[in-house]
Design a protein around this motif. Structure first.
Motif, PDB file in Angstrom:
ATOM      1  N   GLY A   2     -20.515  93.642  53.319  1.00  0.00           N
ATOM      2  CA  GLY A   2     -20.136  92.868  54.493  1.00  0.00           C
ATOM      3  C   GLY A   2     -21.030  91.663  54.660  1.00  0.00           C
ATOM      4  N   THR A   3     -20.645  90.767  55.574  1.00  0.00           N
ATOM      5  CA  THR A   3     -21.408  89.536  55.754  1.00  0.00           C
ATOM      6  C   THR A   3     -21.782  89.233  57.198  1.00  0.00           C
ATOM      7  OG1 THR A   3     -20.461  88.620  53.734  1.00  0.00           O
ATOM      8  CG2 THR A   3     -21.412  87.049  55.271  1.00  0.00           C
ATOM      9  N   THR A  26     -23.871  91.716  50.059  1.00  0.00           N
ATOM     10  CA  THR A  26     -23.502  90.657  50.998  1.00  0.00           C
ATOM     11  C   THR A  26     -23.380  89.320  50.279  1.00  0.00           C
ATOM     12  OG1 THR A  26     -23.992  89.751  53.207  1.00  0.00           O
ATOM     13  CG2 THR A  26     -25.869  90.048  51.719  1.00  0.00           C
ATOM     14  N   ALA A  27     -22.972  88.293  51.029  1.00  0.00           N
ATOM     15  CA  ALA A  27     -22.744  86.963  50.433  1.00  0.00           C
ATOM     16  C   ALA A  27     -24.061  86.319  50.006  1.00  0.00           C
ATOM     17  CB  ALA A  27     -22.033  86.074  51.446  1.00  0.00           C
ATOM     18  N   PRO A  28     -24.001  85.437  49.003  1.00  0.00           N
ATOM     19  CA  PRO A  28     -25.207  84.688  48.620  1.00  0.00           C
ATOM     20  C   PRO A  28     -25.692  83.813  49.782  1.00  0.00           C
ATOM     21  CG  PRO A  28     -23.467  84.445  46.968  1.00  0.00           C
ATOM     22  CD  PRO A  28     -22.848  85.090  48.158  1.00  0.00           C
ATOM     23  N   ASP A  29     -26.983  83.496  49.778  1.00  0.00           N
ATOM     24  CA  ASP A  29     -27.532  82.598  50.800  1.00  0.00           C
ATOM     25  C   ASP A  29     -26.903  81.220  50.646  1.00  0.00           C
ATOM     26  OD1 ASP A  29     -29.186  84.755  51.243  1.00  0.00           O
ATOM     27  OD2 ASP A  29     -30.836  83.923  50.065  1.00  0.00           O
ATOM     28  N   LYS A  30     -26.727  80.532  51.784  1.00  0.00           N
ATOM     29  CA  LYS A  30     -26.191  79.173  51.676  1.00  0.00           C
ATOM     30  C   LYS A  30     -26.802  78.272  52.742  1.00  0.00           C
ATOM     31  CE  LYS A  30     -22.025  80.311  54.335  1.00  0.00           C
ATOM     32  NZ  LYS A  30     -20.562  80.378  54.323  1.00  0.00           N
ATOM     33  N   ALA A  81     -15.488  92.984  56.618  1.00  0.00           N
ATOM     34  CA  ALA A  81     -15.590  91.513  56.659  1.00  0.00           C
ATOM     35  C   ALA A  81     -16.382  90.977  55.466  1.00  0.00           C
ATOM     36  CB  ALA A  81     -16.212  91.070  57.983  1.00  0.00           C
ATOM     37  N   PHE A  82     -15.826  91.195  54.280  1.00  0.00           N
ATOM     38  CA  PHE A  82     -16.469  90.717  53.059  1.00  0.00           C
ATOM     39  C   PHE A  82     -15.499  89.815  52.305  1.00  0.00           C
ATOM     40  CE2 PHE A  82     -18.443  91.729  48.736  1.00  0.00           C
ATOM     41  CZ  PHE A  82     -19.554  90.933  48.958  1.00  0.00           C
ATOM     42  N   ARG A  83     -15.349  90.007  51.015  1.00  0.00           N
ATOM     43  CA  ARG A  83     -14.442  89.208  50.195  1.00  0.00           C
ATOM     44  C   ARG A  83     -13.429  90.126  49.537  1.00  0.00           C
ATOM     45  NH1 ARG A  83     -19.576  87.323  47.055  1.00  0.00           N
ATOM     46  NH2 ARG A  83     -18.245  86.655  45.340  1.00  0.00           N
TER      47      ARG A  83
END
Length: 307
Positions: A2-3, A26-30, A81-83
């Motif tokens: 999840g993110t 989780t998502a990569p840092d941006k 809530a991910f991809r």
């Protein structure tokens, strides 16, 4: 997996119910914001605080990521809530991979179910757990729980209530899976399903020619994020304005649609069947503020309009 903040509440509840979380993905840092500083996802912040093993793949089909995922030997994966996951990922655990979605499926499949339920004037919504398959939010449903939406509720308030309901539903789903008592329901695919489209600048813009109740629902359905917006024009000046809170008053009038009526403390905009009174807004370069704060020292001419 999840993110956003919504997923954090679920993860926290899973841990507090003594389930073993072997890793968090989780998502990569941006970079984010004006300074483009690197921003961690809400889930990463939580994982670091709680010393959980963390993976942040950029490519979910990458061989190294797949090998690392397999080495964890997880018997179940939970997605909030991910991809969209590739088949090689969602079919890996022996007990499967299930998703928590913030709608009463099959309605509101997609990226923004909480917002669209309010935007479309729904009086109820809920959460659904389902086993992931190769399409978006279409898998066999496990559990579904609903709640009512009040007429004044905004997306942020509904988000928090759905997160709490989601915590209960995920724990109940885990208990069914652990006890081998899961039964599933296939989602129907009738032609009139409602979709939770991704939000963008175009579908967040207010169309003042629409009925007042639709405009009111759009404003609360996008508050506090990503926020409904419009242009306000007065003479040669024009501003891109965010509107966070408003109310709708049904009333007959002869004013042009979009005309601004401003006093020292009230700002309202004429619509076809009444007036939208703005309560909280944000002008460019200014902080979010109440209308009475904003109008203190600001004057509009009688030709000012919103569009």
């Amino acid at each position: 997996m999840g993110t956003p903040e919504f997923a954090v509440g679920i993860l926290d509840t899973i841990l507090k119910n003594n389930y073993e979380v072997v890793a968090v993905i989780t998502a990569p840092d941006k970079p984010a914001g004006r300074g483009q500083k690197i921003k961690y996802s809400a889930v990463k912040e939580y994982a670091l605080e709680n010393k959980l093993s963390l993976l942040q793949p950029t490519n979910l089909k990458d061989e190294n990521f797949i090998a690392e995922l397999k080495s964890l030997n997880a018997n179940l994966q939970i997605v909030v809530a991910f991809r969209m996951l590739p088949k090689v990922v969602w079919e890996m655990p022996k007990l499967g991979t299930f998703n928590l979605h913030a709608s009463l499926l099959p309605n509101y499949r997609g990226a923004a179910p909480i917002n669209w339920a309010i935007i479309n004037g729904e009086t109820k919504t809920g959460v659904t757990t389902f086993f992931i398959d190769d399409k978006i939010d279409t898998g066999a449903m496990i559990l579904s729980n609903e709640l009512t939406i009040s007429n004044e509720e905004n997306a942020g308030q509904l988000h928090d209530r759905l997160m709490n309901l989601g915590c209960e539903t995920v724990i109940a789903t885990l208990a069914l899976i652990a006890n081998g008592k899961v039964t599933t329901t296939t989602q129907s695919d009738q032609h009139d399903l409602k979709t939770a489209f991704k939000l963008d600048k175009d579908n967040c813009k207010i169309d003042w020619s629409k009925p007042g109740i639709e405009i009111y629902n759009l404003i609360r359905g996008l508050s506090p994020y990503p926020t409904a917006w419009c242009f306000i024009k007065d003479g040669a000046e024009e501003w891109n304005v965010k509107i966070y809170e408003a109310k709708f008053q049904r009333e007959e009038h002869t004013l042009a649609i979009g005309q601004l009526i401003a006093t020292k403390k009230v700002l309202k905009i004429a619509v076809s069947d009444g007036f939208i009174t703005i309560l909280i807004l944000q002008f460019p370069g200014k902080k979010k503020m109440t209308v009475s704060e904003f109008l203190n020292g600001v004057h509009f001419t009688e030709n000012a309009c919103a569009y």
